[in-house]
Design an enzyme around this catalytic site. Structure first.
Site, PDB file in Angstrom:
ATOM      1  N   LYS A 152      -2.862   5.800  -3.872  1.00 56.31           N
ATOM      2  CA  LYS A 152      -3.824   6.854  -3.787  1.00 56.31           C
ATOM      3  C   LYS A 152      -3.704   8.051  -4.280  1.00 56.31           C
ATOM      4  O   LYS A 152      -2.654   8.570  -4.279  1.00 56.31           O
ATOM      5  CB  LYS A 152      -3.890   7.200  -2.240  1.00 56.31           C
ATOM      6  CG  LYS A 152      -3.731   5.845  -1.126  1.00 56.31           C
ATOM      7  CD  LYS A 152      -3.729   6.185   0.210  1.00 56.31           C
ATOM      8  CE  LYS A 152      -3.537   4.676   1.086  1.00 56.31           C
ATOM      9  NZ  LYS A 152      -2.170   4.601   1.013  1.00 56.31           N
ATOM     10  N   ASP A 205       0.761  -1.254  -0.063  1.00 51.53           N
ATOM     11  CA  ASP A 205       0.061  -0.087  -0.086  1.00 51.53           C
ATOM     12  C   ASP A 205       0.927   1.222  -0.074  1.00 51.53           C
ATOM     13  O   ASP A 205       1.618   1.637   0.895  1.00 51.53           O
ATOM     14  CB  ASP A 205      -1.050   0.036   1.273  1.00 51.53           C
ATOM     15  CG  ASP A 205      -1.830   1.265   1.442  1.00 51.53           C
ATOM     16  OD1 ASP A 205      -2.859   1.107   0.838  1.00 51.53           O
ATOM     17  OD2 ASP A 205      -1.307   2.270   1.856  1.00 51.53           O
ATOM     18  N   HIS A 212      -7.486   9.894  -1.466  1.00 54.84           N
ATOM     19  CA  HIS A 212      -6.903   9.589  -0.325  1.00 54.84           C
ATOM     20  C   HIS A 212      -7.672  10.281   1.129  1.00 54.84           C
ATOM     21  O   HIS A 212      -7.371   9.790   2.088  1.00 54.84           O
ATOM     22  CB  HIS A 212      -5.395  10.361  -0.223  1.00 54.84           C
ATOM     23  CG  HIS A 212      -4.496   9.912   0.489  1.00 54.84           C
ATOM     24  ND1 HIS A 212      -3.103   9.700   0.232  1.00 54.84           N
ATOM     25  CD2 HIS A 212      -4.558   9.420   1.865  1.00 54.84           C
ATOM     26  CE1 HIS A 212      -2.392   9.364   1.242  1.00 54.84           C
ATOM     27  NE2 HIS A 212      -3.405   9.294   2.329  1.00 54.84           N
ATOM     28  N   TYR A 226       3.361  10.072  -0.657  1.00 55.82           N
ATOM     29  CA  TYR A 226       4.077   9.297  -0.092  1.00 55.82           C
ATOM     30  C   TYR A 226       5.695   9.801  -0.675  1.00 55.82           C
ATOM     31  O   TYR A 226       6.627   9.442  -0.100  1.00 55.82           O
ATOM     32  CB  TYR A 226       4.136   7.904   0.284  1.00 55.82           C
ATOM     33  CG  TYR A 226       3.065   7.346   0.936  1.00 55.82           C
ATOM     34  CD1 TYR A 226       2.205   8.309   1.722  1.00 55.82           C
ATOM     35  CD2 TYR A 226       2.389   6.108   1.018  1.00 55.82           C
ATOM     36  CE1 TYR A 226       1.053   7.943   2.487  1.00 55.82           C
ATOM     37  CE2 TYR A 226       1.401   5.747   1.876  1.00 55.82           C
ATOM     38  CZ  TYR A 226       0.569   6.488   2.461  1.00 55.82           C
ATOM     39  OH  TYR A 226      -0.531   6.122   3.090  1.00 55.82           O
TER      40      TYR A 226
END
Length: 276
Positions: free
Chosen positions: A76, A46, A109, A51
């Protein structure tokens, strides 16, 4: 092959019930961490655009030798990219970084309600599903009101809502709404960033089973039916987190109730109603 059981989503796709999260892992460290996870038996990874480590995930997947059909990859859409056209562009960017031709699960998200774009964003994700580039569509951090609005505006029911969920924040109303619409509950921050691990009730259960407090909390999630994505960059901890299956480690009804009693509304992350 992995020994992790799967949960069947509302479109028939199966997701491993325990996956590997890479939140706050730098891109260059992500490749090594994901490689360790795959070696330990994880098959679900994930990540998210924000990120900054989709490329690191992609490198690990490519080098692993694990067949693509055995992998379940989630990413996401970030808040700044919400809206129909910008969602499609952002998805192209994520896919290129991952080095894949499709993802198994694509999530909005955050709802960011003040932007009021998540309905248009969902329409773009419907297009990606129809094109076969997203196998399964879902959301993350959606509260009941956000979910109900999405359900009222689309025939595509989210397969997953990934939410902050742990013994100190159990989100019962949301989990009941998920159950009503066959939406799977996926827990991020499943260990409350360690905040619940020193709790005496959890420590007592851990001692009884000869397991760590983290393993007890993960086992609690699994027995509730949640999908869970613990994060670690430490090889020993990565292996420990997946060592929660098998007939020898099952929490009793009393133990499940003692963990259920720990809910205190503790958020370790932002409030979805106010994050914009």
């Amino acid at each position: 092959m992995s020994h992790v059981p799967t949960v069947t989503l509302n479109n028939g796709t199966e997701i491993p019930q325990l996956g590997f999260g890479v939140f706050q892992v730098p891109d260059d460290e992500t490749t090594t961490a994901v490689a360790h996870a795959l070696e330990a038996g994880y098959r679900s990874v994930d990540t998210a655009a924000i990120y900054g480590n989709e490329a690191g995930v992609g490198r690990a997947l490519a080098a692993s030798g694990v067949p693509r059909e055995e992998l379940f990859v989630t990413t996401k859409l970030w808040n700044a990219d919400q809206g129909y056209d910008s969602t499609l562009r952002a998805f192209d960017d994520s896919l290129a970084k991952l080095g894949l031709d499709h993802v198994d699960l694509y999530l909005i998200h955050w709802p960011t309600p003040a932007r009021d774009l998540y309905v248009d964003t969902w329409k773009a994700i419907e297009t990606l599903v129809a094109d076969g580039r997203v196998r399964t569509a879902g959301v993350s951090n959606f509260r009941p009101a956000h979910l109900r609005r999405l359900l009222d505006s689309s025939d595509l029911v989210p397969a997953v809502n990934q939410i902050e969920l742990h013994p100190a924040l159990q989100q019962r109303e949301l989990r009941e709404l998920h159950a009503e619409h066959a939406i799977v509950t996926e827990a991020w921050s499943p260990l409350a960033q360690g905040a619940v691990l020193a709790d005496p009730a959890i420590a007592a259960i851990a001692a009884r089973h000869g397991k760590s407090p983290a393993q007890v909390v993960l086992r609690w999630h699994l027995q509730l039916g949640n999908v869970v994505i613990p994060k670690s960059v430490t090889p020993g901890r990565i292996r420990e987190n997946i060592d929660v299956f098998g007939p020898g480690f099952v929490l009793s009804d009393d133990e499940m109730r003692s963990v259920a009693a720990l809910d205190r509304g503790l958020r370790t992350g932002p409030d979805p109603d106010t994050l914009n």
